[in-house]
Design an enzyme around this catalytic site. Structure first.
Site, PDB file in Angstrom:
ATOM      1  CE  LYS A 148      39.002  31.217  30.099  1.00 22.72           C
ATOM      2  NZ  LYS A 148      38.713  31.882  31.390  1.00 22.72           N
ATOM      3  CD  GLU A 177      38.712  29.762  34.698  1.00 21.60           C
ATOM      4  OE1 GLU A 177      37.470  29.797  34.784  1.00 21.60           O
ATOM      5  OE2 GLU A 177      39.349  30.443  33.880  1.00 21.60           O
ATOM      6  CB  CYS A 182      35.499  29.249  32.431  1.00 24.15           C
ATOM      7  SG  CYS A 182      34.157  30.119  33.273  1.00 24.15           S
TER       8      CYS A 182
END
Ligand SMILES: *[C@@H]1O[C@H](CO)[C@@H](O)[C@H](O)[C@H]1NC(C)=O
Ligand SMILES: *[C@@H]1O[C@H](CO)[C@@H](O)[C@H](O)[C@H]1NC(C)=O
Ligand SMILES: *[C@@H]1O[C@H](CO)[C@@H](O)[C@H](O)[C@H]1NC(C)=O
Ligand SMILES: *[C@@H]1O[C@H](CO)[C@@H](O)[C@H](O)[C@H]1NC(C)=O
Length: 525
Positions: free
Chosen positions: A167, A74, A200
């Site tokens: 995300k 990321e 993440c």
């Protein structure tokens, strides 16, 4: 052309080999995950992007076209100044200029498409994506006319875009927008594996991570990360390995490498068979650029002969900046006495969780590096910005002193690790965890000498559903003198959603990812 790998000979066990010679079960694909130290200073945004793209291409070249899939972490490529449009999918390779006629598709994205084609590999990268806003008169539009997303892009072996994910669980990313509803992103490869992917912080929540596993039955998961490790239960590789274990999936985790900001941790994990490759940069501040490779079984349940992974024991002090669990003072704990050759049998409860501990240990040396506590905790932790997790956990963890506040810290006296240990010869935890439809119970183990989780040969873990609780038994299989953590960690996804957040909004600890302010400072200015 690295296509479909059936390296039977890789399994050295001859009997196994004969038994399975005609099954497809022993098939593998070759995965690469990249631990990547981004260039974050010393140039304009364009120059930094150029430097990072060059770094990406160099790593891809170092694989010599051996990978079937390669994953970069990321937020280590472009910035909010150097955005790109990302098509949802393309018929042909983005390497061909005429494909995806949007002029806002950045050239760096096309370069990566060309690299995927050159090395004939699936490629996953994470970018800052620009999305044009289509506003009607009665909607308010941002002045820029576009929104920004934190986005994974997946290329196939030709460089065509085959999957995109924006995300959902943003972590302190004020300049980044969220989609209206969560996206569930999957893609199927020519080696017949369907991957799900996310980013993440998503790994700590039900949607979309558990949706992929539990609703769609995905067994191969990709996560791009920039993760700030926290002791004693949530350091990067430890969490990755525990998550793959608990979900019984293969996990490809690629992490940014910025140990000075607390960030490192990548690995390839095969379900309950542990790490096939992993990297935590603990003893330097600078970070690394490294391609980790492994043969990953197509069937995560297929027993494989995992080669002993060679990990050098750390000899120098930990420099990686580690966070500390913010709620330790609210744990119910008991300190193990430092008595030679002792045994205890102890039951500790907090709220609805009871755990029984059995431990036997010996002392090596006179002044042991760590004290140990047994602890149980049921509570809610806050990350930031109204993000919560309800946690139930119990386990043994190391402390540098005799107070609970000293647990989850790294000892300063690291030169004499071998000579001053508490060696556990027996360690067993029996936990009774309440049942809930949406929760994840995982082993959380950590060696203080390596900052890696214990491998499956070192412990057993079993789960049994009872009337109204799940009984988990976790046991150490061989003596261990460098334990940091040996615990059962339960993430109860639903409880914070039902107003539970008000009950326990105590800690406001910064956690996971360096703050975007630092990020912004480091990356884009
Ligand atoms: C790629 O080739 C170089 C030079 O032959 C070799 O040193 C390196 O180990 C190879 N890398 C992989 C991943 O096979
Ligand atoms: C995206 O985020 C920015 C910054 O928070 C905000 O000003 C803008 O309105 C958002 N755009 C959309 C489409 O939500
Ligand atoms: C692909 O995988 C599915 C299940 O994951 C299996 O049923 C199917 O037989 C596989 N196809 C090939 C060609 O191996
Ligand atoms: C489980 O059920 C038993 C018997 O009904 C009850 O005594 C006990 O309190 C329950 N435990 C939990 C954790 O709900």
């Amino acid at each position: 052309m690295a296509a479909f790998h059936r390296r039977f000979l890789w399994l050295l066990g001859v009997t196994l080999l004969l038994a399975d010679v005609n099954s497809t079960e022993n098939a593998f694909y070759i995965a690469g995950v990249v631990e990547y130290r981004p260039t974050i200073m010393g140039g304009t945004s364009e120059q930094l992007l150029e430097a990072n793209l060059a770094g990406y291409l160099e790593i891809m070249a170092s694989g010599n076209g051996t990978t079937d899939i390669i994953v970069f972490p990321e937020a280590t490529l472009n910035s909010v100044i150097t955005l790109t449009v990302v098509p949802k999918s393309t018929e042909q390779s983005l390497c061909d200029e005429q494909v995806g006629d949007d002029p806002e598709i950045a050239t760096f994205l096309r370069s990566l498409a060309c690299a995927a084609r050159e090395y004939s590999t699936y490629l996953v990268v994470n970018v800052k994506e620009q999305v044009a806003e289509h506003c009607t008169a009665d909607e308010t539009c941002s002045s820029s006319g576009y929104s920004i997303h934190n986005t994974n892009v997946v290329f196939d072996r030709r460089g065509a875009v085959i999957s995109r994910y924006r995300k959902w669980n943003l972590y302190l990313e004020p300049s980044t927008n969220r989609t209206e509803s969560p996206e569930i992103a999957t893609f199927t490869t020519d080696f017949n594996v369907t991957f799900g992917h996310f980013i993440c912080f998503d790994m700590l929540f039900y949607t979309p991570a558990q949706d992929l596993v539990e609703q769609l039955g995905i067994r191969h998961v990709i996560v791009t990360k920039m993760f700030n490790s926290e002791l004693p239960f949530l350091t990067a590789s430890q969490f990755q390995q525990g998550w793959a274990w608990a979900n019984r999936v293969n996990l490809l985790a690629s992490g940014a490498s910025l140990p000075q900001g607390g960030i490192s941790g990548s690995g390839i994990y095969a379900s309950q068979q542990g790490a096939l490759a992993r990297l935590m940069i603990a003893d330097e501040l600078e970070g690394q650029r490294k391609l980790l490779l492994a043969r990953v079984p197509l069937d995560p349940d297929e027993p494989i002969a995992t080669d002993e992974i060679l990990e050098s024991e750390r000899t120098t002090p930990v420099k990686l900046k580690l966070l500390q669990q913010p709620e330790l003072k609210n744990f119910a704990t008991w300190e193990l006495p430092k008595v030679q050759g002792s045994s205890v049998d102890k039951r500790i409860c907090q709220e609805d969780l009871c755990c029984e501990f059995r431990a036997t240990w010996t002392l090596v040396g006179t002044q042991q590096e760590y004290n140990y506590r047994l602890g149980v905790w049921v509570g809610q932790r806050r990350y930031e910005e109204e993000q919560y997790s309800a946690i139930r956990l119990c386990g043994l963890f190391a402390c540098t002193g005799s107070t609970v506040e000293s647990c989850g810290l790294i000892s300063e006296e690291q030169e004499h690790l071998q000579e001053h240990q508490v060696v556990f010869t027996k360690l067993q935890i029996l936990g009774e965890f309440v049942q809930r439809p949406r929760r994840l119970l995982m082993p959380s183990t950590l060696s203080s000498s390596s900052l890696y989780a214990l491998q499956p040969s070192q412990l057993t873990w079993s789960m049994k559903e009872s009337v109204n609780v799940t009984r988990i038994k976790m046991e150490l299989l061989e003596p261990h003198g460098q334990l940091m953590t040996f615990a059962i960690y339960g993430n109860y996804f639903d409880e914070y959603a039902n107003g539970g957040a008000e009950r326990l909004g105590t800690g406001t600890q910064l956690f996971l990812l360096i703050t975007p302010l630092i990020m912004k400072h480091l990356f884009w200015e």
